[in-house]
Design a protein around this motif. Structure first.
Motif, short mmCIF file in Angstrom:
data_model
loop_
_atom_site.label_atom_id
_atom_site.label_comp_id
_atom_site.label_asym_id
_atom_site.label_seq_id
_atom_site.Cartn_x
_atom_site.Cartn_y
_atom_site.Cartn_z
N ILE A 66 40.03 77.50 2.27
CA ILE A 66 39.70 77.87 0.31
C ILE A 66 41.26 77.28 -0.22
O ILE A 66 40.91 77.45 -0.82
CB ILE A 66 39.22 78.84 0.13
N ARG A 111 33.32 82.28 5.86
CA ARG A 111 35.01 83.05 5.88
C ARG A 111 36.25 82.46 5.60
O ARG A 111 36.16 80.94 5.93
CB ARG A 111 35.29 83.73 7.49
N CYS A 112 37.40 82.04 5.71
CA CYS A 112 38.12 81.64 5.37
C CYS A 112 39.60 82.77 6.47
O CYS A 112 40.24 84.14 5.58
CB CYS A 112 38.84 81.63 4.29
N PHE A 113 39.83 82.08 7.37
CA PHE A 113 40.74 82.80 7.92
C PHE A 113 42.68 82.84 7.89
O PHE A 113 42.89 83.25 8.57
CB PHE A 113 40.92 82.89 9.72
N TYR A 158 38.42 87.28 -1.52
CA TYR A 158 37.27 86.78 -2.32
C TYR A 158 36.22 86.55 -1.14
O TYR A 158 36.07 85.81 -0.05
CB TYR A 158 37.96 84.98 -2.95
N ARG A 162 41.56 83.80 1.12
CA ARG A 162 41.24 84.25 2.29
C ARG A 162 39.93 84.74 2.06
O ARG A 162 39.61 85.76 0.92
CB ARG A 162 42.47 85.31 3.17
N SER A 163 39.21 85.31 3.30
CA SER A 163 37.66 85.82 3.10
C SER A 163 37.14 86.40 3.61
O SER A 163 37.01 85.01 5.53
CB SER A 163 36.87 84.32 2.87
N PHE A 164 37.57 87.08 4.82
CA PHE A 164 37.41 88.12 5.75
C PHE A 164 35.31 88.34 6.27
O PHE A 164 35.22 88.85 7.27
CB PHE A 164 37.66 89.08 5.95
N GLY A 165 34.73 88.60 5.21
CA GLY A 165 34.16 88.60 5.19
C GLY A 165 33.10 90.31 5.38
O GLY A 165 32.44 91.83 6.09
#
Lengths: 284, 284
Positions: A170, A197-199, B168, B197-200
């Protein structure tokens, strides 16, 4: 000129590269612990590079060329300095990212790694990805499976998007030129997936699909060194890597769909096509 | 009736809950390390629960009520079958998420944790967030700073959105109600941030801001137990936690903007307002 590479030569490439990558571990860890130091801006304000990037690439490049004088190098830092578009020939070619996930590295987020891929006759044959902060060493060479810290890894068996945890970069929404595309594709994929997810590291995300922790990943507009090693690790783990259109993956223009299974890859490609049909509004 | 809690009593709450949370570490890891962790689907295909969620919550609840019979519990699994939404009174109330990031937990993605918060007189005063899979124990109690494995942590000095690493929950896009809002807000935030980032896992994301790894986070439509523990830790680390509107944070309706600084919070809130003005297209 094409030349067949023997099994034992392939193993030698793998073993030597593995040792060199491991040798860089302490240096990378040193930089990681220092965090937010000694960086400068290149290209865009958010594309950071550190002194460690350069040092690690130098160690790898010098070690590989010393052991294999016939081989060539395509590296992130070398490309930044030379400003020359890299070209892939049939010669054994190391495709190196000394630190993938530099923003994570600087922020001490443990998703950053050294990535080394080898292509021969334009086919990827060796991949090594090492994440010292998380003590993860992913490795593979053609025909011999994929491994995490010496243990075999395999993709999940997920075949539909509804069962899938997908990954998406993202951060690319930041780049105005590819913003609209990425917003729409993310919308389509995240609307259907069980989780998204985005790492912040493409190389590691490919490895997380290889281990079955994630099931699919789509990314475009990255460089060969971001994807090369992870692609061979994923295919050796039983996964699928293809071009976004569904055609054959091209490491030199690595727009890709990566998935645990061919069925899931098709699912993802369909959603991307649907995203491409949204034309009534543009996210500038 | 208002509870007056002395400093000494607060420390007892902290020490006892810290010990109980630590005690759940081995059980947490048992489930995390299992080759295949069975789960049940709760309210929707993306809403999972395991036997470990239930066991950990029971361990925490039993231990806390035994030591503090006057306190109340708001726990995710206890609330799962409740007919009415939880209510927060002035009584000391433990707000517990036995496993935040269950979807990550079953897939062995190391962004999952036990989260415990304590509110007294409706004010959050204590937070403990423990991620055994990464050996990270974050803790804080009011007026005494925030810690990671016993070492003090502090937010970053990021004040501008173009310097910030933003988080987010892109998984929320799967929920059709709220989808349009989430896609547009992500678009606005990611367009301006240096990285996204999106780590959940909400609780850990707050802790990553507290530790200076990330700089900002916006999320809505979560539950009190997702945010309670992390909110105290972030504040004690010098960060800001607001309601999305910029008003005071309400843990029982925890729509929030969480940042490293006041200035950054204002920027994030402005971008969200901008997102909410986009009316030319609706993501259904």
């Amino acid at each position: 000129m094409s030349s067949a590479v023997s099994e034992s030569k392939l193993k030698e490439y793998y073993d030597v590269a593995l040792k060199l990558v491991l040798k860089c571990g302490p240096l990378m860890q040193e930089g990681y612990q220092k965090a937010k130091t000694e960086y400068k801006v290149k290209a865009d304000f958010y594309d950071l590079v550190t002194v460690y990037d350069k040092q690690i690439e130098d160690i790898l490049t010098e070690g590989l060329v010393a052991a294999f004088p016939e081989s060539l190098i395509i590296g992130e830092e070398e490309s930044a300095v030379s400003q020359r578009q890299a070209e892939l020939t049939d010669a054994p070619t190391w495709i190196i990212d000394p630190i993938d996930g530099t923003t994570n590295f600087i922020h001490r987020i443990p998703h950053c790694c050294i990535s080394v891929g080898l292509a021969i006759n334009k086919e990827l044959v060796v991949g090594i990805i090492y994440n010292p902060p998380a003590n993860e060493l992913f490795s593979a060479y053609k025909g011999h499976g994929a491994y995490l810290n010496g243990e075999p890894i395999h993709t999940s068996k997920v075949t539909t998007i509804k069962q899938a945890v997908i990954a998406y970069e993202i951060s690319l929404i930041h780049a105005a030129g590819v913003r609209d595309k990425n917003v729409k594709r993310l919308y389509k994929m995240a609307s259907n997936a069980t989780g998204t997810r985005c790492f912040g590291s493409a190389a590691l995300t490919l490895c997380y699909v290889a281990t079955g922790q994630c099931d699919a990943y789509h990314v475009e507009d990255l460089k060969p060194w971001d994807i090369a090693a992870g692609a061979i690790i994923l295919t050796e783990a039983g996964g699928t890597v293809c071009h976004t259109s569904g055609s054959k993956f091209d490491v030199m223009k690595p727009d890709c769909v990566c998935a645990a299974t061919p069925e899931l890859a098709k699912n993802v490609i369909s959603l991307i096509e649907e995203a491409g049909q949204i034309t009534e509004y543009t996210f500038k | 009736m208002s509870y007056r809690i002395g400093e000494e009593k607060l420390e007892v709450y902290y020490q006892v809950s810290l010990e109980l949370v630590r005690k759940c570490g081995p059980l947490f890891l048992e489930g995390f390390q299992k080759p295949k962790t069975d789960y049940e689907v709760k309210s929707a295909f993306y809403d999972l629960v395991t036997v470990y969620d239930k066991q950990i919550e029971a361990t925490l609840t039993d231990g806390l009520l035994k030591t503090f019979p006057e306190s109340k519990i708001i726990g995710e699994e206890a609330m799962a079958n409740a007919k009415t939404p939880p209510e927060l009174t002035d009584a000391p109330t433990w707000i517990i998420d036995p496993i935040d990031g269950t979807n990550n937990y079953v897939r062995k993605i190391p962004h999952c944790c036990i989260s415990v918060g304590l509110a007294i007189n409706k004010e959050l005063v204590l937070g403990i967030v423990y991620n055994p899979s990464a050996n990270e124990l974050y803790s804080a109690w009011q007026g005494h700073g925030a810690y990671l494995n016993g070492q003090p942590i502090e937010v970053s000095n990021a004040k501008k959105i173009n310097q910030a690493l933003v988080c987010y929950e892109i998984s929320l896009i799967v929920v059709s109600k709220g989808r349009d809002k989430n896609v547009k807000r992500l678009y606005k935030l990611a367009s301006s941030a240096t990285g996204t980032r999106s780590f959940g896992c909400a609780a850990l994301t707050l802790c990553y801001i507290a530790a200076g790894r990330c700089d900002a986070y916006h999320v809505e439509n979560l539950k009190p137990w997702d945010l309670a523990g992390g909110a105290v830790i972030l504040r004690e680390a010098g960060g800001r936690v607001y309601h999305t509107s910029g008003a005071r944070f309400d843990v029982m309706k925890p729509d929030c903007v969480c940042t490293s600084s006041e200035e950054l919070a204002k920027s994030v809130i402005q971008l969200i307002e901008g997102a909410d003005q986009i009316s030319g297209y609706t993501f259904k």
